[in-house]
Design a protein around this motif. Sequence first.
Motif, mmCIF file in Angstrom:
data_model
loop_
_atom_site.group_PDB
_atom_site.id
_atom_site.type_symbol
_atom_site.label_atom_id
_atom_site.label_comp_id
_atom_site.label_asym_id
_atom_site.label_seq_id
_atom_site.Cartn_x
_atom_site.Cartn_y
_atom_site.Cartn_z
ATOM 1 N N UNK A 104 -7.089 -3.976 4.950
ATOM 2 C CA UNK A 104 -7.443 -5.310 4.471
ATOM 3 C C UNK A 104 -8.554 -5.225 3.432
ATOM 4 N N UNK A 105 -9.465 -4.269 3.623
ATOM 5 C CA UNK A 105 -10.585 -4.062 2.698
ATOM 6 C C UNK A 105 -10.710 -2.581 2.416
ATOM 7 N N UNK A 106 -10.993 -2.230 1.156
ATOM 8 C CA UNK A 106 -11.219 -0.841 0.778
ATOM 9 C C UNK A 106 -12.373 -0.815 -0.209
ATOM 10 N N UNK A 107 -13.315 0.078 0.008
ATOM 11 C CA UNK A 107 -14.428 0.213 -0.924
ATOM 12 C C UNK A 107 -13.933 0.783 -2.248
ATOM 13 N N UNK A 108 -14.592 0.379 -3.310
ATOM 14 C CA UNK A 108 -14.204 0.826 -4.656
ATOM 15 C C UNK A 108 -14.319 2.340 -4.785
ATOM 16 N N UNK A 109 -15.369 2.936 -4.215
ATOM 17 C CA UNK A 109 -15.527 4.386 -4.339
ATOM 18 C C UNK A 109 -14.407 5.139 -3.620
ATOM 19 N N UNK A 110 -13.883 4.569 -2.527
ATOM 20 C CA UNK A 110 -12.750 5.193 -1.822
ATOM 21 C C UNK A 110 -11.495 5.097 -2.689
ATOM 22 N N UNK A 111 -11.277 3.942 -3.298
ATOM 23 C CA UNK A 111 -10.105 3.782 -4.179
ATOM 24 C C UNK A 111 -10.150 4.747 -5.357
ATOM 25 N N UNK A 112 -11.300 4.830 -6.000
ATOM 26 C CA UNK A 112 -11.398 5.726 -7.167
ATOM 27 C C UNK A 112 -11.247 7.182 -6.748
ATOM 28 N N UNK A 164 -9.489 8.295 -4.165
ATOM 29 C CA UNK A 164 -8.066 8.497 -3.866
ATOM 30 C C UNK A 164 -7.252 8.655 -5.139
ATOM 31 N N UNK A 165 -7.512 7.781 -6.105
ATOM 32 C CA UNK A 165 -6.764 7.855 -7.370
ATOM 33 C C UNK A 165 -7.040 9.171 -8.094
ATOM 34 N N UNK A 184 0.858 -1.183 0.000
ATOM 35 C CA UNK A 184 0.000 0.000 0.000
ATOM 36 C C UNK A 184 0.893 1.230 0.000
ATOM 37 N N UNK A 185 0.783 2.084 -1.020
ATOM 38 C CA UNK A 185 1.709 3.202 -1.207
ATOM 39 C C UNK A 185 1.059 4.567 -1.040
ATOM 40 N N UNK A 186 -0.044 4.654 -0.308
ATOM 41 C CA UNK A 186 -0.763 5.923 -0.180
ATOM 42 C C UNK A 186 0.112 7.004 0.431
ATOM 43 N N UNK A 187 0.821 6.684 1.496
ATOM 44 C CA UNK A 187 1.638 7.707 2.168
ATOM 45 C C UNK A 187 2.738 8.254 1.249
ATOM 46 N N UNK A 188 3.407 7.394 0.499
ATOM 47 C CA UNK A 188 4.473 7.877 -0.386
ATOM 48 C C UNK A 188 3.904 8.681 -1.557
ATOM 49 N N UNK A 189 2.731 8.312 -2.054
ATOM 50 C CA UNK A 189 2.103 9.090 -3.126
ATOM 51 C C UNK A 189 1.691 10.457 -2.606
ATOM 52 N N UNK A 190 1.151 10.496 -1.380
ATOM 53 C CA UNK A 190 0.810 11.790 -0.776
ATOM 54 C C UNK A 190 2.051 12.667 -0.666
ATOM 55 N N UNK A 191 3.167 12.098 -0.200
ATOM 56 C CA UNK A 191 4.397 12.870 -0.028
ATOM 57 C C UNK A 191 4.909 13.393 -1.372
ATOM 58 N N UNK A 192 4.788 12.576 -2.417
ATOM 59 C CA UNK A 192 5.250 13.034 -3.733
ATOM 60 C C UNK A 192 4.385 14.168 -4.280
ATOM 61 N N UNK A 193 3.158 14.303 -3.766
ATOM 62 C CA UNK A 193 2.258 15.391 -4.175
ATOM 63 C C UNK A 193 2.324 16.578 -3.217
ATOM 64 N N UNK A 194 3.203 16.493 -2.218
ATOM 65 C CA UNK A 194 3.366 17.586 -1.262
ATOM 66 C C UNK A 194 2.341 17.570 -0.141
ATOM 67 N N UNK A 195 1.672 16.455 0.066
ATOM 68 C CA UNK A 195 0.687 16.329 1.143
ATOM 69 C C UNK A 195 1.318 15.498 2.248
ATOM 70 N N UNK A 203 -6.353 14.876 3.355
ATOM 71 C CA UNK A 203 -6.999 13.911 2.459
ATOM 72 C C UNK A 203 -8.516 13.934 2.610
ATOM 73 N N UNK A 204 -9.006 14.151 3.825
ATOM 74 C CA UNK A 204 -10.448 14.163 4.082
ATOM 75 C C UNK A 204 -11.228 15.095 3.167
ATOM 76 N N UNK A 205 -10.829 16.375 3.059
ATOM 77 C CA UNK A 205 -11.553 17.288 2.162
ATOM 78 C C UNK A 205 -11.467 16.881 0.682
ATOM 79 N N UNK A 206 -10.337 16.322 0.274
ATOM 80 C CA UNK A 206 -10.215 15.868 -1.119
ATOM 81 C C UNK A 206 -11.200 14.741 -1.413
ATOM 82 N N UNK A 207 -11.373 13.841 -0.435
ATOM 83 C CA UNK A 207 -12.331 12.752 -0.614
ATOM 84 C C UNK A 207 -13.764 13.275 -0.554
#
Length: 112
Positions: free
Chosen positions: A51-59, A61-62, A9-20, A26-30
């Motif tokens: 372990x589980x992530x809803x599809x709408x949360x994944x989309x 985030x992306x 799971x690379x969410x934290x590193x992707x956030x850092x690469x975007x300056x977040x 992340x909450x307001x973006x979602x």
Amino acid sequence: MAIELETSWHLRSIMASRGIFQTSKIGPLLSERGVQLSREQVYRLVTNAPQRVRIDVLTALCDALECSLDELITVKRRDAAPVREAVGETAQGPIGDLRPIRASIRRPSIER
């Protein structure tokens, strides 16, 4: 032979690469994308691999981080080592077709 799947799971590193660097960003973006999560849920999503992530949360985030699903989650497949059988074991059991004989308890006869 079993197959093992390892996910990363690379969410934290992707956030850092975007300056977040704060989970509270992340909450307001979602929310803008129709996904309502509590502060605690967002924190767990960022700090731990879920372990589980809803599809709408994944989309959401992306879309918010302008990344692909392949960048967010990586899956590695590897073949597990075959389980070795002990010497003398076969498919039927430890000694082939032989099965133990059921024990019977006999009381000694008492003479009076």
